[in-house]
Design an enzyme around this catalytic site. Structure first.
Site, short mmCIF file in Angstrom:
data_model
loop_
_atom_site.label_atom_id
_atom_site.label_comp_id
_atom_site.label_asym_id
_atom_site.label_seq_id
_atom_site.Cartn_x
_atom_site.Cartn_y
_atom_site.Cartn_z
N ALA A 62 0.80 -1.11 0.08
CA ALA A 62 -0.01 -0.12 0.12
C ALA A 62 0.86 1.23 0.04
O ALA A 62 2.00 1.13 0.56
CB ALA A 62 -0.88 -0.15 1.08
N GLU A 104 -0.93 -9.13 -1.15
CA GLU A 104 -2.26 -9.42 -0.90
C GLU A 104 -3.09 -9.35 -2.25
O GLU A 104 -4.11 -10.18 -2.46
CB GLU A 104 -2.98 -8.38 0.02
CG GLU A 104 -2.27 -8.63 1.38
CD GLU A 104 -2.80 -7.49 2.56
OE1 GLU A 104 -2.37 -6.38 2.20
OE2 GLU A 104 -3.42 -7.92 3.40
N GLU A 124 3.89 -5.53 6.89
CA GLU A 124 3.16 -4.85 7.57
C GLU A 124 3.51 -4.61 9.16
O GLU A 124 3.59 -3.40 9.76
CB GLU A 124 1.74 -4.77 7.51
CG GLU A 124 1.19 -4.61 6.01
CD GLU A 124 1.29 -5.90 5.20
OE1 GLU A 124 2.13 -6.79 5.38
OE2 GLU A 124 0.54 -5.65 4.14
N1 3HC Z 1 4.66 3.47 0.03
C1 3HC Z 1 5.33 4.71 -0.18
N2 3HC Z 1 6.37 4.97 -0.53
C2 3HC Z 1 7.38 3.90 -0.53
C3 3HC Z 1 6.91 2.44 -0.22
C4 3HC Z 1 5.42 2.36 0.15
N3 3HC Z 1 4.93 1.12 0.29
N4 3HC Z 1 7.80 1.64 -0.31
C5 3HC Z 1 9.05 2.42 -0.48
N5 3HC Z 1 8.62 3.79 -0.93
C6 3HC Z 1 9.39 4.80 -1.30
C7 3HC Z 1 10.40 5.02 -0.24
O1 3HC Z 1 10.16 6.09 0.67
C8 3HC Z 1 11.47 5.90 -1.09
O2 3HC Z 1 11.36 7.08 -1.19
P1 3HC Z 1 12.39 8.30 -1.55
O3 3HC Z 1 13.13 7.91 -2.88
O4 3HC Z 1 11.66 9.56 -1.67
O5 3HC Z 1 13.27 8.14 -0.29
C9 3HC Z 1 11.52 5.09 -2.30
O6 3HC Z 1 9.99 4.42 -2.54
C10 3HC Z 1 12.37 3.73 -2.68
O7 3HC Z 1 12.50 2.98 -1.72
P2 3HC Z 1 13.69 2.50 -0.87
O8 3HC Z 1 14.92 3.51 -0.71
O9 3HC Z 1 13.22 1.61 0.17
O10 3HC Z 1 14.01 1.38 -2.08
P3 3HC Z 1 14.87 0.11 -2.22
O11 3HC Z 1 14.76 -0.56 -3.52
O12 3HC Z 1 16.14 0.13 -0.99
O13 3HC Z 1 13.57 -1.00 -1.52
C11 3HC Z 1 11.65 -1.91 -1.04
C12 3HC Z 1 12.47 -1.18 -1.97
C13 3HC Z 1 11.98 -3.36 -0.43
C14 3HC Z 1 10.03 -2.12 -1.75
C15 3HC Z 1 11.22 -0.94 0.16
O14 3HC Z 1 11.09 0.25 -0.20
C16 3HC Z 1 10.37 -1.61 1.15
O15 3HC Z 1 10.51 -2.44 1.92
N6 3HC Z 1 9.15 -0.82 1.03
C17 3HC Z 1 8.19 -0.98 2.06
C18 3HC Z 1 7.32 -2.40 1.83
C19 3HC Z 1 6.37 -2.51 2.91
O16 3HC Z 1 6.34 -2.02 4.08
N7 3HC Z 1 5.23 -2.59 2.13
C20 3HC Z 1 3.85 -2.77 3.01
C21 3HC Z 1 3.30 -1.42 3.15
S1 3HC Z 1 1.76 -1.49 4.21
C22 3HC Z 1 0.49 -2.27 3.34
O17 3HC Z 1 1.00 -2.64 2.31
C23 3HC Z 1 -0.78 -2.43 4.01
C24 3HC Z 1 -1.81 -3.34 3.43
O18 3HC Z 1 -1.61 -4.53 4.10
C25 3HC Z 1 -3.17 -2.63 3.37
#
Ligand code: 3HC
Ligand code: NAI
Length: 679
Positions: A62, A104, A124
């Protein structure tokens, strides 16, 4: 252009997301997916659908930036339901990372194929929430409770091979031919009469119905790691609902738990940490086109506690290291410890014998500074003494090739003063690792007054390569972390002279969430660091304890007494020593509450953090949080000292500091007065 596009490949509709950088499932993506599915449903020529992403990854979750704001429909659960309800089978074609909402979506699809390098996970929990688009209900139905629990509750992703072995993936496909293979697969399965629907499956949860103990077993096994966090328990309850309740009711339970977490303090704090980690990597005044120095060979000076650990970081990353000592015995000891550490890691199964052999083969021990001549980076980790450091840097300046980086691992000393003895202060930088240096994630990068931009940028990039999280600090005594630690230590020492016992102080900090308190830490590190018998004047409690050979765990006693298993107990002798000091000062012992202990220890740290910001020694408040979360065990779920202070309320912090007779930092005072926050 819309972030979602579609293309017909004969009877297969290919749905493509292009929402850089990570295809987060923001509103436009959700709406685009919903429209694409409607298009597929309405087109009688279409027999199957493939969903894939452009760019570096499948949906990584998300859009976290939408949290805490009103959600614009369609919601992610609605989109996932729509995918699952599609009469035409839907195939997820995965590359990169299918995380959170991304997985998901894939679970809503009837089939999942992926390239072998893909990773799948539900992270998450690391954001203080749980999968809120059916993940807690569908994943156990697809892979079983035993396999689903660690994925959901620890948040660690798994590789594609493992995903296939537990039934999460139907097929592994070629790296370059993901789309073509997915289309072929979709065409093949489209002729089947029925397609698997995750929400309707019960086969995989049958085992947990027979063995409800599985949940308590998991809780017990992971208790230590999960202590203090709210989300993991909610995750477990949600998975349990998948076993105990019909799908629709399980989803209700998931939603209820999700909404409670997402609006809570821990989730706010953990989201802050997510963005703080990424912000720390950014240096505001370094132009993007600054070149990076290639680091092909590293030199380390000093094979002691830190030199050895620092060396391991580079060896593990495949970078050769020459390690230099002043005498053979110290060199042999240092090298032996490095080898022993690698072998221990291999024994635990975290490295293969080949990996160990490879790492060790990259190490060159030496007694000659001359062997550092062709290094691209030399890190000094000799004794913490300015004269010795200056002597070492003068020598290095004469030997190491021009263009190389000369770094010091000093904990407190002035990096500019060290740089001043060289003819190339622009090449000098502080690289402050934390002990044990091969384990701790934090690296403080100390930017000297003359440090060149390429030296700084190279150091930042290198930190990523060796798996560290780097924070830039200016030159000041103790930099960010130890400077704040000194405040806490001073107050802890004062508190035990007012009547709080060392174990009261430690207990208060541990119950706040630190792994240990200041006196436990002193006992672990040794009370005699920087103390000597010859010069001891018996003026402080530490002096007296050292004189009595109570030098910490290594002598079996320090602030605490230790049994043969190093289990601590409060020491009556120490209590007496403290009581004697108090009596001599003519003061009365008093009861100190846990609340006061916390305020007295933590508020001055926040105050020092504010001073660090006022002096521009840190780039941003969140960098200070990152230092304390990754270097000193500040509990992650509070977001770090500065974020935590925002939660407490800066007005409260400032007025308490005044009450304790401490000078309040100007920015803290101003923010408190204006009702503002650090973050
Ligand atoms: N939402 C918004 N922005 C995000 C994001 C997300 N889910 N994931 C990454 N970004 C942004 C980062 O903030 C970063 O922004 P910036 O360049 O402005 O600093 C940019 O994308 C690149 O991210 P990374 O620097 O982390 O890039 P990497 O290549 O090192 O890693 C990744 C990629 C493994 C995908 C890592 O970004 C990550 O782990 N992201 C989060 C994944 C996550 O937590 N997903 C779950 C979200 S909650 C959810 O899904 C709820 C649902 O169940 C309803
Ligand atoms: P240590 O005493 O374990 O190791 C220092 C090593 O340097 C010794 O093996 C010594 O023989 C060697 N040495 C001394 N002078 C030398 C010279 N001129 N040439 C080559 N080798 C020489 O010390 P430790 O703990 O590893 O600390 C090293 C540095 O790291 C210090 O500046 C310290 O402040 C800093 N540091 C220490 C941390 C810790 O927790 N121990 C944490 C972070 C930084």
């Amino acid at each position: 252009m819309s972030v979602i596009s579609t293309r017909k490949e004969g009877d297969v509709l290919v749905v493509i997301s292009n929402n850089p950088p990570v295809n987060a499932l923001g509103h436009a993506v959700r709406a685009g997916l919903a429209d694409a599915l409607t298009q597929a449903a309405n087109d009688s020529a279409i027999k199957a659908v493939v969903i894939r992403c452009d760019g570096r990854t499948f949906f990584a979750g998300a859009d976290i930036t939408e949290f805490g704001r009103p959600m614009q429909g369609p919601s992610l659960p609605e989109v996932v339901d729509q995918i699952e309800a599609s009469k035409k089978p839907v195939v997820a074609a995965i590359h990169g990372t299918a995380l959170g909402g991304g997985l998901e979506v894939a679970l809503g699809c009837h089939y999942r194929v992926a390239v072998p390098s893909a990773k799948l996970g539900l992270p998450e929990v690391k954001l203080g929430i749980l999968p809120g688009a059916g993940g807690t209900q569908r994943l156990p139905r697809v892979v079983g409770v035993e396999a689903a629990l660690p994925i959901i509750v620890t948040g660690d992703p798994i590789g594609a091979k493992q995903a296939q072995s537990i039934g999460l993936l139907d097929k592994l496909v070629g790296e370059p031919s993901l789309e073509a293979d997915a289309i072929a697969f979709a065409r093949e399965i489209s002729t089947r009469g029925e397609h698997p629907i995750a929400s309707q499956r019960t086969d995989k949860i049958a085992e947990a119905v027979r063995d409800p103990e599985v949940f308590d077993r998991f809780r017990r096994e992971h208790a230590r790691k999960l202590k203090g966090f709210e989300a993991p328990e909610a995750c477990i309850q949600a998975v349990k609902a998948a076993v105990d309740l019909p799908f629709a009711e399980g989803i209700k339970k998931e939603r209820e738990l999700f909404l409670k977490l997402v609006t809570g303090d821990q989730s706010r704090a953990l989201r802050h940490v997510f963005f703080a980690e990424r912000a720390a990597a950014k240096i505001d005044d370094i132009p993007a086109d600054t070149p990076v120095i290639e680091i092909k060979k590293v030199g380390v000076l000093g094979a002691g506690t830190m030199g050895g650990g620092i060396t391991m970081n580079f060896l593990s990353a495949g970078i050769p290291v020459t390690i230099v000592e002043r005498e053979q015995a110290a060199l042999d000891r240092g090298v032996a410890i490095i080898k022993k550490n690698y072998e221990a890691t291999a024994k635990k199964g975290r490295l293969t014998e080949e990996q160990v052999a490879k790492a060790v083969s990259l190490l060159t021990p030496s007694l000659s500074y001359d062997d550092l001549a062709d290094c691209d980076l030399v890190i000094e980790a000799v004794f913490e003494n300015m004269d010795i450091k200056k002597d070492v840097f003068k020598k290095l300046d004469g030997i190491v090739k021009q263009g190389a980086i000369l770094a010091s691992n000093t904990s407190y000393l002035n990096v500019d003063e060290i740089a001043s003895v060289t003819k190339r202060p622009q090449a000098v930088i502080g690289l402050h690792f934390f002990s044990p240096a091969n384990v701790m994630r934090l690296l403080e990068i100390v930017r000297g007054a003359k440090t060149a931009p390429d030296v700084l940028k190279t150091s930042m990039e290198l930190s990523k390569k060796i798996g560290k999280i780097a924070v830039v600090s200016g030159v000041c005594p103790g930099f960010i972390g130890n400077r704040m630690l000194s405040q806490r230590q001073r107050e802890a020492n004062k508190l035990i002279l007012e009547g709080a016992k060392p174990w009261d102080v430690d207990r208060a900090l541990v119950s706040f969430g630190f792994p240990m308190g200041p006196f436990q830490m002193s006992d672990l590190a040794g009370l005699d660091i920087g103390w000597s018998k010859e010069t001891s004047k018996g003026e402080t409690i530490r002096d007296v304890l050292c004189e009595r050979d109570r030098r910490g765990q290594k002598t079996g006693k320090g602030f605490y007494d230790y049994d043969e298993n190093r289990r601590p107990s409060p020491s009556p002798e120490v209590e007496q020593v403290i009581a004697d000091f108090i009596a001599k000062s003519g003061k009365q012992q008093r009861q100190v509450s846990d609340q006061e202990i916390l305020e007295r220890l933590l508020y001055p740290m926040v105050n020092e953090g504010a001073k660090i910001l006022d002096e521009k020694m840190a780039q941003r408040a969140s960098d200070i949080d990152i230092v304390w979360l990754n270097g000193y065990g500040w509990p992650t779920y509070t977001g770090g000292p500065m974020f935590w202070a925002d939660t407490v309320g800066l007005e409260k912090v400032a007025s308490a500091l005044e009450g304790y007779g401490l000078e309040v930092a100007s920015s803290l005072k101003a923010k408190a007065g204006a009702g503002q926050k650090f973050n």
